[in-house]
Scaffold this motif. Structure first.
Motif, short mmCIF file in Angstrom:
data_model
loop_
_atom_site.label_atom_id
_atom_site.label_comp_id
_atom_site.label_asym_id
_atom_site.label_seq_id
_atom_site.Cartn_x
_atom_site.Cartn_y
_atom_site.Cartn_z
N PHE A 170 0.82 -1.22 0.00
CA PHE A 170 0.00 0.00 0.00
C PHE A 170 0.85 1.27 0.00
CE2 PHE A 170 -3.21 -3.06 1.15
CZ PHE A 170 -4.32 -2.59 0.47
N PHE A 192 -9.87 -4.64 -5.43
CA PHE A 192 -9.28 -5.55 -4.46
C PHE A 192 -10.09 -6.84 -4.34
CE2 PHE A 192 -7.43 -1.51 -3.12
CZ PHE A 192 -6.10 -1.88 -2.97
N ASP A 194 -8.71 -9.40 -2.40
CA ASP A 194 -7.61 -9.88 -1.56
C ASP A 194 -8.04 -10.76 -0.40
OD1 ASP A 194 -8.82 -7.60 -0.57
OD2 ASP A 194 -6.99 -6.59 0.05
N GLY A 198 -8.47 -8.35 3.14
CA GLY A 198 -9.38 -7.20 3.10
C GLY A 198 -9.60 -6.62 4.49
N ASN A 201 -7.04 -4.09 4.82
CA ASN A 201 -6.91 -3.20 3.66
C ASN A 201 -7.38 -1.80 4.06
OD1 ASN A 201 -7.76 -1.72 1.33
ND2 ASN A 201 -7.77 -3.61 0.14
#
Ligand SMILES: Cc1cc2nc3c(=O)[nH]c(=O)nc-3n(C[C@H](O)[C@H](O)[C@H](O)COP(=O)(O)OP(=O)(O)OC[C@H]3O[C@@H](n4cnc5c(N)ncnc54)[C@H](O)[C@@H]3O)c2cc1C
Length: 358
Positions: A170, A192, A194, A198, A201
């Motif tokens: 990030f 995303f 992910d 998440g 995130n």
């Protein structure tokens, strides 16, 4: 935003990222996937079962009439495209573990619930299994061949130079209202997929995730017929190699890591010993964290503040059936502003997401 001739970055190539990539590809949208190729992801751990009913009360799954035929069609299409068997249609033999479960099943049957029936002649099953309370059939059900599909889609993207095996960082991401730069690469949108990541995130961690860990053992049981799925307290699903089965699962809400536990292995072995009459051997043990959500509904859509940042996540225990349908909805939303199913749209959490501070 007009996306033709523009570029999208997807983070994560589990079943969600794969399905999203497939629908973007079909629409001719340029995109690239970043994935760190972790080995213990739920998409690499799951057996790929699509079961049309759920729970002790044998309830038909959410949106079954839309989601199940859509999943079957999509996996058949991507399978033909990649020249692999992506999905198989089969049935589940449901061994009632106690008289109450038998009663629930028979009650649903008397109400003419879809997908369930009784086995005409189940006597042959006693050659393979010990069971006391009878059996039912759940049909059709499906096995999505994740172990073939995910690598095949990755290889396809790699052949086009559109797959990057690396961890997403990030700190290298810059989101502006008109453009996104990631590690020197300019894209128009980032999506995303992910999974359990998440939860941390920065754009989506405020969403109500309810992660849980699940485990499975892989067994060799060459004498067990491999054309059906068998379900009691564990579910036995024919796996990659002939004569091997996936046996799972459990649900752990309080966990410190994503590693397999000795406790599950022992209890699975004990359960299989008392259920199977044929010889078996445990050859592998897997664990992963499911990206489940408090409301048991996925997270699909674009961030209300950062409108070029999106998510396809929260698939919980049902990624194989939900991912195709909601990947298609997210792609159509991005391309044509098509609506997303209300209960899955992250707009339902827009007030929470407006507090995102990145
Ligand atoms: C034991 C078990 C059994 C299950 N059985 C079934 C089943 O039979 N049927 C079913 O439908 N569902 C099943 N599930 C649930 C299913 O596995 C999930 O719903 C589904 O896999 C979620 O897919 P996903 O793509 O959203 O997430 P993931 O599978 O978690 O994919 C996310 C991807 O993103 C990558 N990633 C994440 N963060 C980063 C980062 N920072 N940088 C780079 N890459 C990143 C990961 O490596 C991964 O490849 C099971 C789950 C478990 C644990």
């Amino acid at each position: 935003m007009k996306l033709k001739n523009k570029k999208i970055l997807i983070v994560g190539q589990g079943i969600s990222g794969t399905m999203l990539s497939w629908f973007l590809e079909k629409a001719g949208i340029d995109h690239i996937i970043i994935d760190d190729e972790s080995s213990n992801t739920p998409s690499k751990t799951a057996a790929g079962l699509i079961n049309p009913v759920t729970g002790r009360r044998v309830v038909t799954v959410w949106l079954d009439e839309q989601i199940l035929p859509f999943a079957e069609k999509t996996y058949n299409e991507i399978g033909s495209f990649l020249d692999i068997p992506a999905i198989s249609k089969t049935s589940i033999i449901d061994f009632f573990p106690n008289p109450f479960m038998k009663e629930s099943f028979l009650k649903k049957l008397s109400q003419q619930a879809p997908y369930i029936s009784l086995v005409d002649n189940d006597a042959y099953l006693s050659e393979y299994f010990t069971y006391e309370f009878g059996t039912g059939i759940i049909s059709p059900s499906y096995i999505v061949h994740l172990q073939e599909l995910l690598p095949a889609w990755k290889n396809y993207l790699m052949s086009k130079g559109r797959f990057k095996n690396t961890g997403f960082n990030f700190l290298k991401l810059q989101v502006n209202s008109d453009a996104i730069i990631y590690d020197g690469m300019a894209v128009d949108m980032i999506l995303f997929c992910d999974g359990a990541h998440g939860y941390t995130n920065p754009y989506f961690s405020l969403l109500p995730f309810a992660l849980n860990k699940g485990e499975a053992v892989i067994i060799e049981a060459p004498d067990l017929p491999s054309d059906l799925i068998y379900k009691k307290s564990l579910t036995l699903i024919p796996f990659c190699e002939q004569g091997t089965f996936w046996a799972g699962s459990n649900y752990i809400w309080d966990f410190d890591d994503d590693k397999p536990t000795e406790e599950f292995r022992k209890s699975a072995e004990q359960t299989l010993k008392s259920w199977l009459k044929v010889p078996f051997k445990i050859v592998d043990h897997k664990a992963a964290v499911r990206p489940a959500t408090v409301e048991r509904r996925p997270f699909v859509g674009l961030h209300p503040v950062y409108k070029n940042v999106g998510i396809l996540n929260g698939m919980g225990t049902k990624g194989c059936s939900l991912a195709p349908y909601f990947a298609s909805q997210l792609a159509a939303h991005i391309l044509y502003q098509a609506p997303i199913e209300k209960d899955a749209d992250i707009n339902r959490h827009s007030r929470i997401l407006e507090r995102t501070s990145v």
